[in-house]
Design a protein around this motif. Structure first.
Motif, PDB file in Angstrom:
ATOM      1  N   ASN A  64      58.076  28.568  48.540  1.00 48.02           N
ATOM      2  CA  ASN A  64      56.816  28.414  47.997  1.00 48.02           C
ATOM      3  C   ASN A  64      56.118  29.648  48.514  1.00 48.02           C
ATOM      4  N   ASP A  65      55.883  30.587  47.314  1.00 46.88           N
ATOM      5  CA  ASP A  65      55.247  31.806  47.465  1.00 46.88           C
ATOM      6  C   ASP A  65      53.952  32.061  47.126  1.00 46.88           C
ATOM      7  N   ASN A  66      53.070  32.242  48.150  1.00 45.81           N
ATOM      8  CA  ASN A  66      51.416  32.127  48.112  1.00 45.81           C
ATOM      9  C   ASN A  66      50.987  33.466  48.302  1.00 45.81           C
ATOM     10  N   THR A  67      51.905  34.591  48.066  1.00 45.91           N
ATOM     11  CA  THR A  67      51.258  36.110  48.185  1.00 45.91           C
ATOM     12  C   THR A  67      50.437  36.422  47.335  1.00 45.91           C
ATOM     13  N   GLU A  68      50.145  35.867  46.296  1.00 47.35           N
ATOM     14  CA  GLU A  68      49.238  36.319  45.154  1.00 47.35           C
ATOM     15  C   GLU A  68      48.249  35.370  44.861  1.00 47.35           C
ATOM     16  N   LEU A  69      47.990  34.476  45.881  1.00 47.19           N
ATOM     17  CA  LEU A  69      47.042  33.448  45.927  1.00 47.19           C
ATOM     18  C   LEU A  69      45.657  33.832  46.328  1.00 47.19           C
ATOM     19  N   HIS A  70      44.572  33.528  45.811  1.00 51.45           N
ATOM     20  CA  HIS A  70      43.293  34.103  46.365  1.00 51.45           C
ATOM     21  C   HIS A  70      42.587  32.724  46.607  1.00 51.45           C
ATOM     22  N   GLY A  71      41.890  32.542  47.988  1.00 50.46           N
ATOM     23  CA  GLY A  71      41.162  31.491  48.287  1.00 50.46           C
ATOM     24  C   GLY A  71      42.257  30.477  48.966  1.00 50.46           C
ATOM     25  N   PRO A  72      41.635  29.221  49.107  1.00 48.98           N
ATOM     26  CA  PRO A  72      42.451  28.476  49.851  1.00 48.98           C
ATOM     27  C   PRO A  72      43.560  28.133  49.219  1.00 48.98           C
ATOM     28  N   ALA A  97      60.549  27.438  52.703  1.00 45.73           N
ATOM     29  CA  ALA A  97      60.252  28.777  53.250  1.00 45.73           C
ATOM     30  C   ALA A  97      58.906  28.855  52.604  1.00 45.73           C
ATOM     31  N   HIS A  98      57.865  28.927  53.302  1.00 47.26           N
ATOM     32  CA  HIS A  98      56.381  29.050  52.849  1.00 47.26           C
ATOM     33  C   HIS A  98      55.999  30.506  53.279  1.00 47.26           C
ATOM     34  N   VAL A  99      55.551  31.179  52.072  1.00 46.57           N
ATOM     35  CA  VAL A  99      55.275  32.587  52.177  1.00 46.57           C
ATOM     36  C   VAL A  99      53.812  32.734  51.970  1.00 46.57           C
ATOM     37  N   VAL A 100      53.170  33.407  52.877  1.00 47.54           N
ATOM     38  CA  VAL A 100      51.855  33.568  52.811  1.00 47.54           C
ATOM     39  C   VAL A 100      51.573  35.027  52.772  1.00 47.54           C
ATOM     40  N   ARG A 101      49.940  35.686  52.344  1.00 44.34           N
ATOM     41  CA  ARG A 101      49.618  37.111  52.526  1.00 44.34           C
ATOM     42  C   ARG A 101      49.415  37.070  54.061  1.00 44.34           C
ATOM     43  N   THR A 102      49.857  38.255  54.489  1.00 50.67           N
ATOM     44  CA  THR A 102      49.589  38.665  55.831  1.00 50.67           C
ATOM     45  C   THR A 102      48.000  38.660  56.139  1.00 50.67           C
ATOM     46  N   GLY A 103      47.777  38.232  57.417  1.00 48.91           N
ATOM     47  CA  GLY A 103      46.342  38.388  57.805  1.00 48.91           C
ATOM     48  C   GLY A 103      45.680  36.895  57.354  1.00 48.91           C
ATOM     49  N   THR A 104      46.165  36.084  56.694  1.00 53.98           N
ATOM     50  CA  THR A 104      45.620  34.939  56.396  1.00 53.98           C
ATOM     51  C   THR A 104      45.621  33.931  57.483  1.00 53.98           C
ATOM     52  N   LEU A 105      44.679  32.805  57.245  1.00 57.60           N
ATOM     53  CA  LEU A 105      44.847  31.733  58.228  1.00 57.60           C
ATOM     54  C   LEU A 105      45.869  30.774  58.449  1.00 57.60           C
ATOM     55  N   ALA A 106      46.589  30.982  57.298  1.00 64.93           N
ATOM     56  CA  ALA A 106      47.926  30.006  57.106  1.00 64.93           C
ATOM     57  C   ALA A 106      49.167  30.596  58.139  1.00 64.93           C
ATOM     58  N   THR A 107      48.790  31.758  58.630  1.00 67.72           N
ATOM     59  CA  THR A 107      49.796  32.265  59.504  1.00 67.72           C
ATOM     60  C   THR A 107      49.770  31.574  60.832  1.00 67.72           C
ATOM     61  N   THR A 108      48.589  30.881  61.042  1.00 61.39           N
ATOM     62  CA  THR A 108      48.474  29.926  62.150  1.00 61.39           C
ATOM     63  C   THR A 108      48.798  28.710  62.110  1.00 61.39           C
ATOM     64  N   THR A 119      57.928  16.010  58.927  1.00 58.71           N
ATOM     65  CA  THR A 119      59.149  15.866  59.659  1.00 58.71           C
ATOM     66  C   THR A 119      60.454  15.547  58.639  1.00 58.71           C
ATOM     67  N   GLN A 120      60.392  15.375  57.432  1.00 57.16           N
ATOM     68  CA  GLN A 120      61.296  15.219  56.643  1.00 57.16           C
ATOM     69  C   GLN A 120      62.326  16.404  56.297  1.00 57.16           C
ATOM     70  N   PHE A 121      61.902  17.693  56.647  1.00 63.94           N
ATOM     71  CA  PHE A 121      62.654  18.804  56.304  1.00 63.94           C
ATOM     72  C   PHE A 121      62.220  19.872  57.366  1.00 63.94           C
ATOM     73  N   GLU A 122      62.885  21.029  57.394  1.00 62.60           N
ATOM     74  CA  GLU A 122      62.559  22.030  58.305  1.00 62.60           C
ATOM     75  C   GLU A 122      61.501  23.037  57.395  1.00 62.60           C
ATOM     76  N   ILE A 123      60.711  23.464  57.841  1.00 65.76           N
ATOM     77  CA  ILE A 123      59.510  24.354  57.189  1.00 65.76           C
ATOM     78  C   ILE A 123      59.401  25.699  58.118  1.00 65.76           C
ATOM     79  N   GLN A 124      59.399  26.724  57.479  1.00 69.81           N
ATOM     80  CA  GLN A 124      59.113  28.031  58.353  1.00 69.81           C
ATOM     81  C   GLN A 124      58.125  28.846  57.404  1.00 69.81           C
ATOM     82  N   ILE A 125      57.296  29.478  58.088  1.00 69.79           N
ATOM     83  CA  ILE A 125      56.209  30.200  57.444  1.00 69.79           C
ATOM     84  C   ILE A 125      56.501  31.784  57.486  1.00 69.79           C
ATOM     85  N   PHE A 126      56.335  32.524  56.527  1.00 68.02           N
ATOM     86  CA  PHE A 126      56.718  34.134  56.415  1.00 68.02           C
ATOM     87  C   PHE A 126      55.737  34.653  55.914  1.00 68.02           C
TER      88      PHE A 126
END
Length: 141
Positions: A64-72, A97-108, A119-126
């Motif tokens: 799941n690539d959110n690097t080009e997403l703007h806003g929430p 694998a959930h990819v976020v823009r560097t510096g967004t609140l999603a990294t927390t 809990t159904q699957f393993e999820i990692q934030i990148f």
């Protein structure tokens, strides 16, 4: 045996091409890329489109690539955890694998109790597509 990649593009008048879904059968991967400003309704449509593809073509990995997403990126984490995640797991998803823009609140996200709702699957934030893809590659069947 020939495996064909399947692509689907979701658009709206306000946000053309806001969600691109690409199923890669040889990689056991569904990649979902978001761009622009995505409303809650559009996010639901994209999530449902991902489920449609997963039901027809089960695979273990979701990128799941959110690097080009703007806003929430999505305001319905409860819906994702209670409805979408169990359906995705039933369709075979084991790793997200959930990819976020560097510096967004999603990294927390990983530090919050919300992460424990999935809990159904393993999820990692990148914050790097390459790192996310490498992680998923290490888990492909």
């Amino acid at each position: 045996m020939l495996f064909l990649m399947i692509e689907r593009l979701l658009s709206s008048p306000e946000s053309p091409g806001y969600c691109r879904l690409s199923y890669h059968p040889g990689r056991h991967l569904l990649a979902v890329s978001w761009q622009g400003h995505v409303t809650s309704d559009m996010a639901h449509q994209g999530a449902e489109a991902a489920l449609d593809i997963l039901r027809q073509h089960p695979c273990c990995c979701l990128l799941n690539d959110n690097t080009e997403l703007h806003g929430p990126w999505f305001d319905s984490l409860l819906w994702l955890a209670q409805r979408w995640a169990p359906a995705a797991a039933r369709a075979g998803v084991q790793y997200v694998a959930h990819v976020v823009r560097t510096g967004t609140l999603a990294t927390t996200f990983l530090a919050t109790p919300t992460h424990h709702m999935f809990t159904q699957f393993e999820i990692q934030i990148f914050d790097s597509l390459a790192e996310a893809d490498d992680w998923l590659l290490s888990h492909r069947i």
